[in-house]
Design a protein around this motif. Structure first.
Motif, PDB file in Angstrom:
ATOM      1  N   ALA A   4       5.188  -6.748 -23.738  1.00  0.00           N
ATOM      2  CA  ALA A   4       4.225  -7.084 -24.090  1.00  0.00           C
ATOM      3  C   ALA A   4       3.350  -7.493 -22.913  1.00  0.00           C
ATOM      4  O   ALA A   4       2.035  -7.682 -23.099  1.00  0.00           O
ATOM      5  CB  ALA A   4       4.360  -8.592 -24.960  1.00  0.00           C
ATOM      6  N   HIS A   5       3.708  -7.507 -21.881  1.00  0.00           N
ATOM      7  CA  HIS A   5       2.948  -7.880 -20.571  1.00  0.00           C
ATOM      8  C   HIS A   5       3.165  -6.760 -19.631  1.00  0.00           C
ATOM      9  O   HIS A   5       4.097  -6.893 -18.939  1.00  0.00           O
ATOM     10  CB  HIS A   5       3.511  -9.292 -20.083  1.00  0.00           C
ATOM     11  N   THR A   6       2.198  -5.881 -19.479  1.00  0.00           N
ATOM     12  CA  THR A   6       2.636  -4.703 -18.482  1.00  0.00           C
ATOM     13  C   THR A   6       2.146  -5.231 -17.044  1.00  0.00           C
ATOM     14  O   THR A   6       1.416  -6.419 -17.049  1.00  0.00           O
ATOM     15  CB  THR A   6       1.676  -3.520 -18.968  1.00  0.00           C
ATOM     16  N   ARG A   7       2.340  -4.387 -16.099  1.00  0.00           N
ATOM     17  CA  ARG A   7       1.870  -4.583 -14.642  1.00  0.00           C
ATOM     18  C   ARG A   7       0.435  -4.625 -14.642  1.00  0.00           C
ATOM     19  O   ARG A   7       0.016  -5.621 -14.087  1.00  0.00           O
ATOM     20  CB  ARG A   7       2.357  -3.393 -14.007  1.00  0.00           C
ATOM     21  N   THR A  12      -4.077  -7.946 -13.825  1.00  0.00           N
ATOM     22  CA  THR A  12      -5.298  -8.460 -14.447  1.00  0.00           C
ATOM     23  C   THR A  12      -5.384  -9.952 -14.704  1.00  0.00           C
ATOM     24  O   THR A  12      -6.346 -10.679 -14.231  1.00  0.00           O
ATOM     25  CB  THR A  12      -5.896  -7.764 -15.594  1.00  0.00           C
ATOM     26  N   GLN A  13      -4.302 -10.224 -15.258  1.00  0.00           N
ATOM     27  CA  GLN A  13      -4.372 -11.914 -15.608  1.00  0.00           C
ATOM     28  C   GLN A  13      -4.027 -12.903 -14.251  1.00  0.00           C
ATOM     29  O   GLN A  13      -4.807 -13.952 -14.203  1.00  0.00           O
ATOM     30  CB  GLN A  13      -2.959 -12.285 -16.327  1.00  0.00           C
ATOM     31  N   THR A  14      -3.538 -12.433 -13.361  1.00  0.00           N
ATOM     32  CA  THR A  14      -3.257 -13.064 -12.108  1.00  0.00           C
ATOM     33  C   THR A  14      -4.738 -13.343 -11.250  1.00  0.00           C
ATOM     34  O   THR A  14      -5.001 -14.257 -10.618  1.00  0.00           O
ATOM     35  CB  THR A  14      -2.110 -12.531 -11.177  1.00  0.00           C
ATOM     36  N   GLY A  15      -5.290 -12.052 -11.320  1.00  0.00           N
ATOM     37  CA  GLY A  15      -6.542 -12.196 -10.770  1.00  0.00           C
ATOM     38  C   GLY A  15      -7.736 -12.839 -11.312  1.00  0.00           C
ATOM     39  O   GLY A  15      -8.501 -13.377 -10.610  1.00  0.00           O
ATOM     40  N   ARG A  16      -7.407 -13.066 -12.621  1.00  0.00           N
ATOM     41  CA  ARG A  16      -8.500 -13.829 -13.345  1.00  0.00           C
ATOM     42  C   ARG A  16      -8.080 -15.429 -13.368  1.00  0.00           C
ATOM     43  O   ARG A  16      -9.093 -16.301 -13.266  1.00  0.00           O
ATOM     44  CB  ARG A  16      -8.520 -13.524 -14.623  1.00  0.00           C
ATOM     45  N   THR A  17      -6.586 -15.839 -13.428  1.00  0.00           N
ATOM     46  CA  THR A  17      -6.499 -17.236 -13.435  1.00  0.00           C
ATOM     47  C   THR A  17      -5.952 -18.018 -12.380  1.00  0.00           C
ATOM     48  O   THR A  17      -5.750 -19.052 -12.381  1.00  0.00           O
ATOM     49  CB  THR A  17      -5.621 -17.320 -14.849  1.00  0.00           C
ATOM     50  N   ALA A 259      10.853  -6.517  -9.366  1.00  0.00           N
ATOM     51  CA  ALA A 259      11.074  -5.190  -9.595  1.00  0.00           C
ATOM     52  C   ALA A 259      10.579  -4.473 -10.696  1.00  0.00           C
ATOM     53  O   ALA A 259       9.984  -3.286 -11.122  1.00  0.00           O
ATOM     54  CB  ALA A 259      12.732  -4.806  -9.487  1.00  0.00           C
ATOM     55  N   LEU A 260      10.807  -5.116 -11.827  1.00  0.00           N
ATOM     56  CA  LEU A 260      10.405  -4.803 -13.370  1.00  0.00           C
ATOM     57  C   LEU A 260       9.023  -4.700 -13.455  1.00  0.00           C
ATOM     58  O   LEU A 260       8.459  -3.708 -13.933  1.00  0.00           O
ATOM     59  CB  LEU A 260      11.214  -5.809 -14.215  1.00  0.00           C
ATOM     60  N   LEU A 261       8.234  -5.652 -12.882  1.00  0.00           N
ATOM     61  CA  LEU A 261       6.799  -5.556 -12.656  1.00  0.00           C
ATOM     62  C   LEU A 261       6.317  -4.405 -12.092  1.00  0.00           C
ATOM     63  O   LEU A 261       5.243  -3.766 -12.510  1.00  0.00           O
ATOM     64  CB  LEU A 261       6.158  -6.913 -12.320  1.00  0.00           C
ATOM     65  N   GLY A 262       6.928  -4.256 -11.013  1.00  0.00           N
ATOM     66  CA  GLY A 262       6.201  -3.217  -9.811  1.00  0.00           C
ATOM     67  C   GLY A 262       6.619  -1.741 -10.598  1.00  0.00           C
ATOM     68  O   GLY A 262       5.780  -0.835 -10.179  1.00  0.00           O
ATOM     69  N   MET A 263       7.714  -1.732 -11.235  1.00  0.00           N
ATOM     70  CA  MET A 263       7.878  -0.120 -11.804  1.00  0.00           C
ATOM     71  C   MET A 263       7.141  -0.244 -13.171  1.00  0.00           C
ATOM     72  O   MET A 263       7.355   0.938 -13.766  1.00  0.00           O
ATOM     73  CB  MET A 263       9.389  -0.254 -12.196  1.00  0.00           C
ATOM     74  N   ASN A 264       6.690  -1.214 -13.822  1.00  0.00           N
ATOM     75  CA  ASN A 264       5.970  -1.148 -15.045  1.00  0.00           C
ATOM     76  C   ASN A 264       6.665  -1.003 -16.155  1.00  0.00           C
ATOM     77  O   ASN A 264       6.236   0.010 -16.993  1.00  0.00           O
ATOM     78  CB  ASN A 264       4.731  -0.352 -14.928  1.00  0.00           C
ATOM     79  N   ASP A 265       8.080  -1.481 -16.111  1.00  0.00           N
ATOM     80  CA  ASP A 265       8.870  -0.805 -17.114  1.00  0.00           C
ATOM     81  C   ASP A 265      10.036  -1.844 -17.344  1.00  0.00           C
ATOM     82  O   ASP A 265      10.737  -2.274 -16.360  1.00  0.00           O
ATOM     83  CB  ASP A 265       9.512   0.500 -16.540  1.00  0.00           C
ATOM     84  N   GLU A 380       6.590 -14.339 -23.438  1.00  0.00           N
ATOM     85  CA  GLU A 380       6.945 -13.094 -23.711  1.00  0.00           C
ATOM     86  C   GLU A 380       7.710 -12.418 -22.735  1.00  0.00           C
ATOM     87  O   GLU A 380       8.750 -11.762 -22.858  1.00  0.00           O
ATOM     88  CB  GLU A 380       5.755 -12.327 -24.480  1.00  0.00           C
ATOM     89  N   SER A 381       6.928 -12.214 -21.706  1.00  0.00           N
ATOM     90  CA  SER A 381       7.565 -11.138 -20.757  1.00  0.00           C
ATOM     91  C   SER A 381       8.792 -11.841 -19.815  1.00  0.00           C
ATOM     92  O   SER A 381       9.510 -11.369 -19.662  1.00  0.00           O
ATOM     93  CB  SER A 381       6.378 -11.209 -19.496  1.00  0.00           C
ATOM     94  N   MET A 382       8.583 -13.171 -19.735  1.00  0.00           N
ATOM     95  CA  MET A 382       9.965 -13.903 -19.143  1.00  0.00           C
ATOM     96  C   MET A 382      10.960 -13.962 -20.136  1.00  0.00           C
ATOM     97  O   MET A 382      12.225 -14.205 -19.689  1.00  0.00           O
ATOM     98  CB  MET A 382       9.322 -15.254 -18.373  1.00  0.00           C
ATOM     99  N   GLY A 383      10.707 -14.126 -21.179  1.00  0.00           N
ATOM    100  CA  GLY A 383      11.751 -13.976 -22.472  1.00  0.00           C
ATOM    101  C   GLY A 383      12.380 -12.725 -22.146  1.00  0.00           C
ATOM    102  O   GLY A 383      13.817 -12.640 -22.096  1.00  0.00           O
TER     103      GLY A 383
END
Length: 437
Positions: A4-7, A12-17, A259-265, A380-383
């Motif tokens: 539910a939370h892709t790279r 985008t979220q970190t840049g905004r908030t 690692a998971l966020l960097g690989m977008n997977d 969602e993503s941390m779960g």
């Protein structure tokens, strides 16, 4: 990617908030910019009090109540508030009494892992926003139950994987996904500690009477009833599977997350693992050495931890995440980014130096409490990251290959793990795991 939370979403979220920049105010359930956030703290040991002190740095946060089953912890937390010229907060032993305070907007859950799920779910039911220590839960089914409650009640949730709010980690994630490194087929994460480092042996003890300040039965909560030993409690709980998942869920959720966020997977297909107590001779039950391999569609992720030697992988420091591409290699830790080109002239990351600080992560949570936006470390993503780490423990503890259904976010071969404590364990009466899903 089945997450539910892709790279892209994350960047985008970190840049905004992050750091309070440019927040768009939602039309409903939004606090005014100058309104106070009233906070309750559940779990006031070392980590919980450190987290509370970060919140106390914000003038618009009022710490209204603290809760712990150890009266010494409660008194220390109250003194910390007073030392910062704050009002003395109310104190509770039972978190349910704290959640009855209607004026509280948000709770900080800083208790041991086995005390995350029940307060988290009851906080959802009570309409509180939640800042929760990582990992999400002690076991897989607890994680599922917490996700179900969050989906039903929709609180703002921040999990304390605060690396997500640091600019140099954000740059490492962006750069790994930019294509500049060529094809990345291996990513690695690790946490290692020298034999004489800060994670020292806990010794061997006989059962003893708990101190008068501690309600040992309440501290155990849903975990099995066992006699008190001081080397089993407070900081040392992480070395017992009844209360936590050792360094895989203690540090793996930090570095494998990157690692998971960097690989977008976040969709492993198979998980393999080995672990053992190979070095320590103390009372701990958890492994002091572990290696896990995650097989994705077209790349591998590797995890290593050991308590016998502090050298990092590939020359890194004691912790880190590494991306190995056809054009370059990147290592990121809490100090900086280390970059190793395969040939001259390849693109480099834009930001190399880091600064270790929880402040931006707390600020992001407080901003999102007001705006009702998703946090940097959303539930969602941390779960999902927590479950992926728990898969590594299941593979290591059972010796079985764990097969993962990414669409259903569930284990295919459940019969191989249904008796594993990293998957599930019965609750001790009178405690029950609330079910919303």
């Amino acid at each position: 990617m089945n997450c539910a939370h892709t790279r892209r979403d994350f960047l985008t979220q970190t840049g905004r908030t992050a750091f309070g920049a440019g927040l768009m105010m939602a039309a409903r359930n939004v606090m005014g910019a100058n309104e106070k956030v009233i906070l309750g703290v559940i779990g006031c040991g070392g980590q919980g009090t450190a987290d509370m002190n970060e919140f106390a740095r914000f003038d618009h946060v009022e710490i209204a109540a603290v809760c712990d089953v150890d009266s010494d912890h409660l008194q220390n937390a109250q003194k910390e508030c007073e030392r910062r010229d704050r009002l003395r907060p109310k104190d509770f032993k039972d978190f349910r009494k704290l959640l009855e305070m209607r004026e509280i907007d948000a709770v900080l859950i800083g208790a041991p892992d086995h005390w995350h799920a029940i307060p988290f779910i009851h906080a959802c039911e009570a309409g509180k926003d939640i800042f929760c220590e990582k990992p999400l839960a002690q076991n897989f089914l607890e994680t599922k139950a917490m996700l179900a409650a969050a989906r039903k009640y929709k609180p703002v949730v921040q999990i304390n994987t605060w690396q997500r709010s640091l600019p140099h980690f954000q740059e490492a994630i962006r750069f790994a996904g930019s294509g500049a490194m060529g094809k990345i087929v291996i990513a690695r994460g690790w946490f290692n500690c020298p034999a004489d480092g800060w994670l020292k042996p806990i010794g061997n003890q006989q059962p003893q009477n708990p101190p008068e300040s501690l309600d040992w039965d309440f501290w155990l909560g849903p975990a099995p009833k066992v006699p008190y030993q001081s080397n089993r409690c407070h900081f040392n709980w992480r070395w017992f599977y009844d209360y936590g998942g050792c360094l895989m869920t203690d540090w793996g959720v930090h570095v494998l997350d990157i690692a998971l966020l960097g690989m977008n997977d976040m969709a492993p297909r198979e998980v393999h693992g080995v672990s053992g107590k190979l070095f320590m001779t103390d009372d701990r039950e958890t492994a002091d050495t572990q290696q896990c391999l995650y097989k994705f569609k077209d790349w591998f992720m590797y995890w290593e931890t050991r308590l016998s030697n502090g050298r990092g992988l590939d020359g890194g420091i004691d912790h880190g995440a590494e991306f190995i591409g056809s054009r370059s290699t990147l290592i990121v830790d809490r100090k900086d980014i280390k970059f190793f080109p395969e040939t001259a002239g390849v693109e480099k990351p834009k930001k190399m130096q880091g600064k270790s600080s929880m402040y931006p992560h707390v600020e992001n949570f407080l901003d999102c409490v007001k705006s009702r936006k998703n946090t940097n470390s959303d539930v969602e993503s941390m779960g999902l990251v927590t479950m992926i780490c728990q898969l590594g423990n299941m593979a290591s503890m059972t010796g079985k290959t764990i097969l993962w259904d990414a669409e259903k976010q569930d284990i295919i071969n459940k019969k191989d793990v249904e008796d594993c404590i990293a998957y599930w364990r019965p609750y001790r009466e009178p405690w029950e795991l609330p079910n919303h899903g």
